[in-house]
Design a protein around this motif. Structure first.
Motif, short mmCIF file in Angstrom:
data_model
loop_
_atom_site.label_atom_id
_atom_site.label_comp_id
_atom_site.label_asym_id
_atom_site.label_seq_id
_atom_site.Cartn_x
_atom_site.Cartn_y
_atom_site.Cartn_z
N MET A 79 -9.07 -0.90 -2.92
CA MET A 79 -10.01 0.75 -3.14
C MET A 79 -11.37 0.34 -1.23
O MET A 79 -11.82 1.40 -1.22
N ALA A 133 -2.80 1.30 -6.13
CA ALA A 133 -4.09 0.75 -5.89
C ALA A 133 -4.19 -0.36 -6.48
O ALA A 133 -4.88 -1.18 -7.17
N PHE A 184 -10.06 1.98 -11.00
CA PHE A 184 -10.37 3.17 -10.60
C PHE A 184 -10.41 4.65 -10.71
O PHE A 184 -10.46 5.09 -10.15
N VAL A 189 -5.57 5.03 -1.35
CA VAL A 189 -5.29 4.73 -2.85
C VAL A 189 -4.11 5.75 -2.89
O VAL A 189 -4.93 7.66 -2.81
#
Length: 539
Positions: free
Chosen positions: A372, A366, A209, A389
């Protein structure tokens, strides 16, 4: 009719965002006559706190603290000026499919990862150790101008060669294998790098992330590994890599900076938009205000996206051809859709019901790198991801100044959306529809969340551009890609915070070391401006 001020300022700062305030503070502390001009009615740029629903306040755009440089905090005495940062009790909380979840935080991440993979849990400490070594290299370079690569004779090149030598010495602290790995981080995708280390989807999602935050890209996009690293070189309250919350929101940071600048002698004007930089005889010598007033200064310092500076505040004929071409290709666009919501109650997550420390965390919706990647692909074709996300923070769990008793505020940092919608569509026609989708995405994991929303503030990429000058909604003032980093940020030959014409300087996130609420560009620019204008006697 233009009005010409008789006052000659030592430095005029265009833009009162956090880096402009930092730069102004250092220049004023050095005894210079400094003026900060901010178009909006409040200083702070994207780091501001505002009431968005009656009784509810929150950070409007930037929303969390980690990258703010400890040296800047100490030099400007921000704590004396009212800044207080408190830590999250949990760093991150990831709701996952099948009733599972992952919590990450000091002393507990390894045990959490072990629930998914004993191998990954065993490898985690070495991964964290290496990333910390690499982050230390970045920290060592963050508060100094990078080598300014340009044509010139060998005497002019000596200071830059010295900087290269210092960089080489910091790299020598790593063995050959780690040096190679650090170089890999600048070019690999976040996914490729993480797949070298881990096998389980949740741990790769947790770290992956960071590779797409503010980055309109897939975690499989080459270069996204550096964005991951960029987000871990900060610290909060002396804890490296930790994230915190500024009591009063992000505006508390910039208000403390404004007090520091004013105390040092700087003048700050709000509601003071600049229409163009004044250039005479090939030199930046002042600014023309939106109302026609002309202000003159010895150094004109732009705290705006370089693209905005060179394409909107200067006439094309005033900008060298190489800089014009660079700005035409300057990549902007974060793929960010930003929301604040007023809540009647705290959300209740299906995988971890009830209240608890997990609600102080960055809550990341996510669950995998593949999720993603699909979000990015969908946004490119459709304009926004139908399965977005979302990172949600609920700062009122740590700060009771933001909402009425028993109620809360939440920040939603949402991705991916196209900075410009395809087929000529306008964000003005779709912002409410996409906001509904973001609320519904959280509601899938915390049923009843949508019903608890009392009010909301929506910032599409177009809104972020109009309000804060973030072109394409780009929170970094330009993508953190290899060709837009270090000596190439914003362009080779301008890495020392000097602009394309004499008398012009840059101090924003479009310069080294890049985006985030760091204060580093403002600090570095002030050092270089003092050296260029007052030490050498020229600009």
């Amino acid at each position: 009719m233009s009005q010409i001020s008789n006052t000659q300022w030592d430095a005029i700062l265009v833009g009162g965002g956090h880096n402009g305030l930092v730069c102004a503070s250092y220049l004023a502390k050095a005894g210079k006559r400094v003026l900060v001009l901010e178009r909006r009615p409040v200083v702070g740029g994207a780091a501001v706190t505002e009431e968005f629903h009656p009784g509810f306040r929150n950070s409007v755009a930037s929303y969390t603290v980690s990258l703010l440089q400890p040296k800047v905090i100490a030099d400007l005495e921000l704590e004396r000026h009212g800044l207080k940062v408190v830590p999250r009790r949990i760093n991150n909380f990831l709701p996952l499919p099948g009733g599972q979840y992952l919590l990450a935080g000091a002393g507990r991440t390894q045990a959490e990862v072990a629930r998914f993979s004993a191998r990954d849990a065993e490898r985690l400490p070495e991964y964290e150790r290496r990333l910390e070594l690499f982050a230390d290299v970045l920290r060592a370079q963050a508060l100094q101008a990078p080598p300014n690569v340009q044509a010139g004779n060998w005497l002019q090149a000596l200071p830059e060669l010295w900087k290269l030598g210092k960089l080489g010495r910091s790299m020598q602290r790593l063995d050959a294998g780690l040096q190679q790995e650090l170089l890999d981080l600048f070019s690999l995708s976040a996914a490729e790098y993480l797949e070298r280390w881990f096998e389980s989807a949740p741990i790769k999602a947790l770290f992956g992330f960071d590779g797409i935050v503010g980055n309109y890209a897939s975690p499989y996009t080459p270069g996204s590994a550096y964005v991951l690293l960029h987000h871990v070189f900060g610290e909060s309250n002396g804890v490296k890599g930790a994230w915190g919350h500024a009591i009063g929101g992000m505006g508390a940071i910039t208000q403390a900076m404004a007090r520091a600048a004013t105390e040092a002698g700087a003048e700050i004007r709000v509601g003071a938009g600049v229409s163009k930089v004044l250039v005479e005889q090939g030199r930046a010598c002042g600014v023309v205000m939106a109302d026609g007033e002309v202000l003159r200064g010895r150094a004109i310092v732009a705290n705006v996206n370089p693209k905005l500076l060179y394409e909107q505040l200067l006439e094309p004929a005033q900008v060298p051809a190489a800089t014009r071409e660079r700005m035409a290709n300057w990549r902007c666009g974060s793929g960010t859709f930003r929301m604040n919501v007023a809540l009647s109650r705290l959300p209740d997550f299906s995988v971890l019901p009830g209240q608890g420390d997990h609600l102080t965390a960055g809550i990341i919706i996510a669950p995998s790198l593949e999720y993603m990647d699909r979000a990015y692909t969908d946004a490119r074709s459709h304009g926004w991801s139908r399965e977005p996300v979302v990172e949600m923070l609920i700062p009122s769990t740590l700060d009771d100044t933001l909402a009425p008793p028993g109620q809360h505020v939440a920040s939603l940092f949402c991705q991916h959306v196209a900075p410009q919608l395809p087929d000529g569509r306008s964000w003005d026609d779709h912002r409410e529809e996409v906001a509904d989708l973001m609320i519904a995405t959280v509601d899938q994991h915390a049923p009843g969340f949508a019903a608890s929303v009392l009010g909301r503030q929506i910032m599409s990429p177009l809104d972020l551009e109009r309000t804060f000058g973030l072109i394409g909604g780009d929170i970094f003032h330009g993508a953190l890609s290899l060709n837009q980093l270090f000596s190439a940020r914003p362009i080779l030959g301008q890495a020392n915070y000097r602009g394309a014409i004499p008398g012009l300087y840059l101090c924003g996130s479009g310069t080294h070391p890049g985006g985030g609420v760091t204060g580093a560009p403002g600090h570095n620019a002030a050092v270089e401006i003092l050296r260029a204008v007052w030490s050498a006697g020229n600009g």
